[in-house]
Design an enzyme around this catalytic site. Structure first.
Site, PDB file in Angstrom:
ATOM      1  N   SER A 208       0.852  -1.199   0.000  1.00 14.01           N
ATOM      2  CA  SER A 208       0.000   0.000   0.000  1.00 14.01           C
ATOM      3  C   SER A 208       0.881   1.240   0.000  1.00 14.01           C
ATOM      4  O   SER A 208       2.056   1.172  -0.398  1.00 14.01           O
ATOM      5  CB  SER A 208      -0.948  -0.023   1.200  1.00 14.01           C
ATOM      6  N   ASN A 209       0.350   2.361   0.421  1.00 14.40           N
ATOM      7  CA  ASN A 209       1.125   3.618   0.445  1.00 14.40           C
ATOM      8  C   ASN A 209       0.653   4.460   1.624  1.00 14.40           C
ATOM      9  O   ASN A 209      -0.208   4.045   2.382  1.00 14.40           O
ATOM     10  CB  ASN A 209       0.979   4.355  -0.890  1.00 14.40           C
TER      11      ASN A 209
END
Ligand code: PMT
Length: 399
Positions: A208-209
């Site tokens: 993810s981020n």
């Protein structure tokens, strides 16, 4: 949007009356003129002095209080109101309003006003569930009263159940939504995406981020407050759901795409503030991957480009988080994805882009116009983005 709005806040005799002080405080801090009307039962629970001090305005407790500037002309509050909110609203006031009784200042004001009326019931579960109360609430709903809550939780009796005053965020969100009804996005459907998608590696790990969803949520709330019907497609994040917005929760880029395709069939604009994963594991492992000293190599692929592939007759807005060549890179995405305009974030500064409450953006449109905005609160950035959306929307035909 609450600035200079005139809000009549009615407080009735419930143990939850103390929460009205916080409601009055938040509305006053947001710039609204809050005129409080307390029933005689309410003043048994909270002192009028508290509300007067919080709002800094005269307050009415009696129908014929000659010292009050409002009660001399008892309909003056009703006429001045942009909205009347009763929080908490007891079974008694609900019954009186449903029957059209006008025996105190609050009832008179509601009967006399042309402004929208919102009520937030608070009472014991059995009183709330009683068919008489339910009938009264149905009557009010049929007359376009906005009913907020109640919530389920701890009650004055010491029991848990339905009948607790709705959360203050819920009440304020509903006030904002009602006041936004005549806004420049009234009748429009705006789809907003937010957060960082999660691409599973195995049942417990994902790629993810750092997107917090703050930019997307600010856009959703701002569009709601300007009268739009808003659908928020959100990746998993920890922010509370915005009130008065349809929320669709997704995990992966693929799920976000499916949701966006579905909800944009009737949309006027799609604003993609989400940080959609650029890479995902080709295949997620079914079982948790065991730790291996030799390390692990993951094979990644690009998920489908949502903005670039979603079709329809709506305004398309993208975001681009760039750490170098801001304008050049953003322009490329604008063209590749066929956008009406793109909002390029400068993520080199610690107070802009991912996770923070502020953003420094440059808006670039199809005509090549480049508008570099100063560092602003994300809510303010959202307003500027929506100003551009409004400019692009088809103008209503003049008669
Ligand atoms: O959530 P916050 O913490 O508030 O942070 C906000 C933000 C920095 C995440 C946000 O303002 C932002 O910039 N979002 C876009 C991030 C980005 O760089 O996206 P991108 O360059 O990978 O993609 C460009 C555009 O295409 C984006 O609108 C993106 O949503 C969209 N996209 C990307 C990949 C993909 N598969 N499909 C897409 O539609």
């Amino acid at each position: 949007m609450l600035s200079n709005k005139t809000i009549v806040l009615g407080i009735t005799g419930s143990i939850a009356a103390y929460k009205a002080a916080e409601i009055a405080s938040q509305l006053t801090q947001a710039g609204a003129n809050v005129n409080v009307i307390m029933t005689k039962e309410a003043i048994q629970f909270i002192s009028p002095i508290t509300l007067r001090a919080i709002t800094g305005r005269p307050l009415v407790t009696e129908m014929f209080d000659l010292a009050s500037e409002f009660s001399i002309e008892h309909v003056s509050l009703a006429e001045a109101a942009d909205i009347v909110v009763i929080a908490p609203a007891t079974a008694n006031i609900i019954a009186k309003l449903a029957a059209g009784i006008a025996d105190d200042m609050l009832c008179c004001t509601v009967l006399a006003t042309k402004a929208p009326v919102a009520i937030a019931p608070a009472m014991e579960t059995n009183m709330y569930n009683n068919p008489i109360t339910q009938d009264n609430l149905s009557k009010l709903k049929a007359r376009n009263f906005v009913i907020i809550g109640p919530a389920t939780g701890w009650l004055a009796s010491g029991k848990e159940g339905l009948g607790r005053l709705a959360d203050i965020d819920d009440i304020i969100g509903n006030i904002r939504k009602v006041l936004g009804r005549g806004g420049d996005l009234a009748g429009k459907h705006i789809v907003v995406t937010a957060g960082g998608t999660q691409e599973p590696i195995d049942p417990v790990r994902y790629i993810s981020n750092r997107s917090s969803g703050k930019m997307g949520y600010a856009l959703a709330e701002a569009a709601r407050d300007r009268g739009a019907k808003v659908t928020l497609v959100t990746a998993p994040i920890s922010l509370p759901e915005p009130v008065g917005v349809d929320v669709i929760k997704v995990g992966t880029a693929q799920e976000m795409r499916q949701a966006v395709v579905k909800v944009t069939s009737q949309a006027d604009a799609l604003i993609m503030a989400a940080a959609v994963a650029d890479y995902r594991p080709i295949k997620a492992a079914k079982d948790k991957i065991k730790k291996r000293e030799a390390g692990l190599t993951l094979e990644l692929e690009c998920p489908p480009d949502i903005l670039g592939s979603v079709k329809g007759n709506f305004i398309k807005v993208g975001f681009a988080a760039e750490s170098s060549n801001l304008v050049k890179n953003a322009k490329q995405k604008l063209q590749q994805k066929g956008l009406d305009f793109i909002v390029a974030n400068d993520i080199t500064a610690s107070d802009s882009g991912f996770g923070v409450d502020t953003n420094k953006v440059t808006i670039i449109d199809q005509e090549g116009k480049i508008d570099s905005l100063p560092l602003l609160a994300k809510r303010e950035v959202a307003e500027r983005v929506l100003d551009r959306v409004v400019e692009l929307l088809p103008k209503p035909k003049s008669r």
